[in-house]
Scaffold this motif. Structure first.
Motif, PDB file in Angstrom:
ATOM      1  N   THR A 110     -31.453   5.396  31.825  1.00  0.00           N
ATOM      2  CA  THR A 110     -31.060   4.086  31.305  1.00  0.00           C
ATOM      3  C   THR A 110     -29.712   4.218  30.637  1.00  0.00           C
ATOM      4  OG1 THR A 110     -32.441   4.602  29.413  1.00  0.00           O
ATOM      5  CG2 THR A 110     -33.229   2.903  30.847  1.00  0.00           C
ATOM      6  N   ARG A 111     -28.958   3.144  30.744  1.00  0.00           N
ATOM      7  CA  ARG A 111     -27.614   3.141  30.161  1.00  0.00           C
ATOM      8  C   ARG A 111     -27.532   2.202  28.963  1.00  0.00           C
ATOM      9  NH1 ARG A 111     -25.488   7.253  32.258  1.00  0.00           N
ATOM     10  NH2 ARG A 111     -25.068   7.276  34.469  1.00  0.00           N
ATOM     11  N   VAL A 112     -28.474   1.274  28.913  1.00  0.00           N
ATOM     12  CA  VAL A 112     -28.409   0.279  27.839  1.00  0.00           C
ATOM     13  C   VAL A 112     -29.730   0.273  27.090  1.00  0.00           C
ATOM     14  CG1 VAL A 112     -27.976  -2.138  27.283  1.00  0.00           C
ATOM     15  CG2 VAL A 112     -26.992  -1.170  29.356  1.00  0.00           C
ATOM     16  N   LEU A 113     -29.624   0.440  25.805  1.00  0.00           N
ATOM     17  CA  LEU A 113     -30.810   0.366  24.957  1.00  0.00           C
ATOM     18  C   LEU A 113     -30.706  -0.924  24.155  1.00  0.00           C
ATOM     19  CD1 LEU A 113     -33.265   1.972  23.844  1.00  0.00           C
ATOM     20  CD2 LEU A 113     -31.754   2.767  22.057  1.00  0.00           C
ATOM     21  N   VAL A 114     -31.727  -1.749  24.261  1.00  0.00           N
ATOM     22  CA  VAL A 114     -31.730  -2.992  23.488  1.00  0.00           C
ATOM     23  C   VAL A 114     -32.691  -2.771  22.328  1.00  0.00           C
ATOM     24  CG1 VAL A 114     -31.964  -5.494  23.620  1.00  0.00           C
ATOM     25  CG2 VAL A 114     -31.487  -4.194  25.684  1.00  0.00           C
ATOM     26  N   ALA A 115     -32.263  -3.040  21.121  1.00  0.00           N
ATOM     27  CA  ALA A 115     -33.096  -2.666  19.978  1.00  0.00           C
ATOM     28  C   ALA A 115     -32.995  -3.672  18.852  1.00  0.00           C
ATOM     29  CB  ALA A 115     -32.666  -1.296  19.465  1.00  0.00           C
ATOM     30  N   ALA A 134     -24.778   2.345  26.103  1.00  0.00           N
ATOM     31  CA  ALA A 134     -24.561   1.297  25.101  1.00  0.00           C
ATOM     32  C   ALA A 134     -25.870   0.975  24.386  1.00  0.00           C
ATOM     33  CB  ALA A 134     -24.036   0.035  25.784  1.00  0.00           C
ATOM     34  N   ILE A 135     -25.735   0.529  23.162  1.00  0.00           N
ATOM     35  CA  ILE A 135     -26.890  -0.029  22.454  1.00  0.00           C
ATOM     36  C   ILE A 135     -26.570  -1.485  22.129  1.00  0.00           C
ATOM     37  CG2 ILE A 135     -28.458   0.137  20.503  1.00  0.00           C
ATOM     38  CD1 ILE A 135     -27.686   2.995  20.125  1.00  0.00           C
ATOM     39  N   VAL A 136     -27.497  -2.368  22.427  1.00  0.00           N
ATOM     40  CA  VAL A 136     -27.331  -3.775  22.071  1.00  0.00           C
ATOM     41  C   VAL A 136     -28.325  -4.074  20.951  1.00  0.00           C
ATOM     42  CG1 VAL A 136     -27.416  -6.140  22.907  1.00  0.00           C
ATOM     43  CG2 VAL A 136     -26.754  -4.305  24.472  1.00  0.00           C
ATOM     44  N   PHE A 137     -27.811  -4.555  19.831  1.00  0.00           N
ATOM     45  CA  PHE A 137     -28.685  -4.862  18.703  1.00  0.00           C
ATOM     46  C   PHE A 137     -28.959  -6.355  18.608  1.00  0.00           C
ATOM     47  CE2 PHE A 137     -26.951  -0.832  17.022  1.00  0.00           C
ATOM     48  CZ  PHE A 137     -28.158  -0.205  16.741  1.00  0.00           C
TER      49      PHE A 137
END
Ligand code: AMP
Length: 634
Positions: free
Chosen positions: A313-318, A265-268
């Motif tokens: 990593t499963r989650v990228l926060v950007a 997932a990516i969290v923006f």
């Protein structure tokens, strides 16, 4: 969708063979669109999203310009084609994709990007390169050193032109385009067409024709700026302002990133500080998360991406800015922790999922005062959206229990067994000698259940928005509509079946004889989907949904925290018609009975469903006739 096969398209035979060897038979819309006869030899402005198959599309155009069927390509001392891309990651992907596509053509490919030693580039150029792929800065550098000679380039591709302008590469692009012959063919690809892109096209292209594969496909209201990616399911959760972070945590938990093998997932977020906080909060809760924001160096950015690719990593926060030009394969979930600033940004951010035909989900976390803005943004990109309450802590707990039961009932042994079975056997024998098995099991389970990931407590905020004002009424349901606690069910369709709330919701309603109003949060997982049914409707729902639907005999619905289904496996023999299924055992209110109690419930007949007075559906929610409980199968 297009069903054009590559075999029916005017392709160079070397490319046709490469595609066939790769197993690609059906062209994606942009791939068939660019090969239409009216575009041959012309400059083009191609509207294309990441993941639309655009690389193969421009690869076929390069072949169209550079190659003659039946005549071998004659290599020369200088490059004849140039592909300019915004980032190193994209350069690597394009190099890879064009590498196999053009392997049998005789063209020599090389990619030149910043952040690497220039020596290798110089050696490659000295050796001879026909098709250059690169990022603007490094290409300009090589050109200034007079090692990259663009004087005989016949085709230039500007990939993700909007991102290149956003990243400040305008000057570099102009330098490169001026160094190439004016009579070259220029292909521009862009997800959006803001005025700067049009200006660039006017200056450096000759009578360019627009190619919009969605319009060519007859895609209704779609336009270059406004079409939402068809493979993305949009979901919006209205939350209390101070619970944004908790909502993000619950969305990620409900998506079950930790359990799914490949899910990412990516969290923006909008601000660096917000993103840093979010990242810290996720790490503190045990998520394998990493962060990218504008202040990070390229090396850190690369490391973060690599960790994501490797599955560490499963989650990228950007932040939005930092995420420009990121190219991650197979991102399953996008969470907009803050609303994007504009519709283009929403489309861009969301475009990181739903790629290459995979189903993706984009979730918007909407503050209670931001509903109107969210509606406007979603309408601007033509996104059909499911508005629902954010997954609650109870929902997450029930889903986790259900997954645990499923894992324990799996036929095969867990692959990563570290304790030898003899050791396990020895412990069993000791315990069996002293305590009843059930008692031991209860203790073990109590411990395991206590370790399951917990969701964050959330205030219930009505998810439904502007009523008649809303031009695209999605299903409006909220746990706030439920007068008693919702009950979580599971259906055996997930992302692998391209599950989408848009068709799942009618299916759930039809199968269980309920209306949209009685369905709460719907959470699509990799293999199955959890959803909530209003407490007062849950019993009727469980009875009705236990009936086999002849239109979808393999679709199975269970209470999520009940025992695993006793129905035939999806690809197994067809079960005998209902009411043979003793599923009602799991629908009794808690405490829930252990597996093995296969006594049919006293009543199998679905009681005609009566919505509670406060559930009176809005006009557009009027249950269609097929929402009525189905009569028993004969
Ligand atoms: P792109 O939009 O160029 O980044 O492509 C996204 C992914 O889709 C790449 O991994 C391609 O190999 C894949 N792809 C492109 N065209 C097709 C096709 N016609 N059939 C199956 N996969 C494709």
């Amino acid at each position: 969708m297009s069903t054009t096969t590559f075999a029916s398209l005017p392709l160079h035979s070397a490319l046709a063979r490469a595609l066939a060897a790769r197993g690609y038979e059906t062209a994606m819309p942009v791939q068939s669109a660019v090969l239409e006869p009216r575009y041959v030899g012309r400059d083009l402005i191609i509207s294309s999203q990441t993941g639309s198959g655009k690389t193969i599309a421009f690869g076929t155009l390069l072949a169209q310009t550079l190659l003659v069927e039946g005549t071998p390509f004659v290599r020369g001392p200088r490059p004849v084609a140039l592909v300019i891309v915004p980032t190193r990651e994209l350069a690597a992907q394009v190099r890879e994709e064009l590498g196999w596509l053009l392997r049998q053509t005789g063209l020599r490919l090389a990619s030149f990007t910043g952040g690497t030693s220039v020596g290798g580039d110089l050696r490659a150029l000295a050796h001879g390169v026909d098709l250059v792929i690169g990022t603007p800065g490094r290409l300009v550098d090589l050109s200034r050193r007079e090692r990259l000679d663009l004087s005989v380039v016949t085709t230039v591709v500007l990939d993700e032109a909007d991102e290149m302008l956003d990243l400040g590469f305008r000057e570099d692009l102009e330098t490169l385009l001026q160094a190439a012959p004016a009579e070259r063919r220029t292909i521009l690809l862009s997800a959006t067409l803001p005025s700067e892109i049009r200006a660039l096209a006017r200056k450096f292209q000759r009578d360019a024709l627009p190619v919009d594969p969605r319009a060519t496909e007859g895609g209704a209201a779609a336009s270059a700026n406004s079409a939402a990616h068809a493979d993305i399911a949009y979901v919006a959760h209205v939350v209390a302002g101070h619970e944004r972070l908790a909502a993000v945590v619950n969305v990620l938990r409900a998506f079950d990133l930790q359990a799914a093998d490949e899910a990412r997932a990516i969290v923006f977020g909008t601000t660096r500080d917000g993103v840093a906080q979010l990242h810290a909060a996720l790490v503190a809760r045990g998520f394998a998360a990493t962060v990218i924001s504008g202040d990070r160096a390229q090396a850190e950015r690369d490391r973060a991406l690599e960790q994501m690719r490797q599955g560490q990593t499963r989650v990228l926060v950007a932040t939005n800015v930092a995420a420009r030009g990121l190219h991650l394969p197979d991102v399953d979930l996008i969470v907009h922790a803050d609303l994007p600033l504009n519709a283009e940004s929403l489309a861009h951010r969301s475009g990181r999922t739903g790629r290459a035909g995979r189903k993706g989900t984009a979730v918007l976390i909407v503050g209670a005062h931001e509903r109107r803005k969210a509606e406007r943004l979603l309408a601007a990109i033509n996104a059909r959206t499911t508005w629902s309450a954010a997954p609650s802590a109870e929902f997450i707990a029930a889903a986790a229990r259900s997954r645990m039961i499923e894992a324990l009932l799996k036929d095969e042994e867990p692959a990563d067994e570290t304790v030898p079975s003899a050791a396990v056997e020895a412990v069993i024998q000791k315990l069996e000698a002293q305590r009843p098995a059930r008692q031991v099991l209860a203790r073990l389970l109590a411990r395991e259940l206590g370790r399951l990931p917990a969701g964050e407590p959330l205030t219930v905020v009505a998810a439904s928005s502007g009523g008649a004002r809303d031009a695209r009424p999605g299903p409006r349901h909220s746990r706030s509509d439920f007068s008693s606690k919702g009950v979580v069910f599971r259906i055996n369709l997930g992302a692998k079946d391209k599950a989408d709330p848009r068709w799942m919701l009618p299916l759930i309603c039809r199968r269980g004889g309920v209306t949209h109003r009685e369905v709460g949060a719907i959470r699509i997982g990799p293999r199955d989907t959890m959803f909530e049914i209003a407490g007062e409707a849950a019993h009727d729902f469980s009875v009705a949904s236990a009936q086999m639907d002849p239109r979808a005999p393999h679709v199975r619905i269970d209470r999520a925290d009940g025992p695993a289904a006793t129905f035939a496996p999806a690809d197994g023999p067809r079960p005998s018609p209902a009411p043979a299924r003793p599923a009602a055992r799991s629908f009794k209110p808690a405490p829930h009975k252990a597996a093995g109690h296969h006594k049919p419930a006293p009543h199998h007949k679905p009681a005609p469903h009566k919505p509670a007075p406060h559930h009176k559906p809005a006009p557009h929610h009027k249950p269609a006739p097929h929402h009525k409980p189905k009569p028993k199968q004969k």
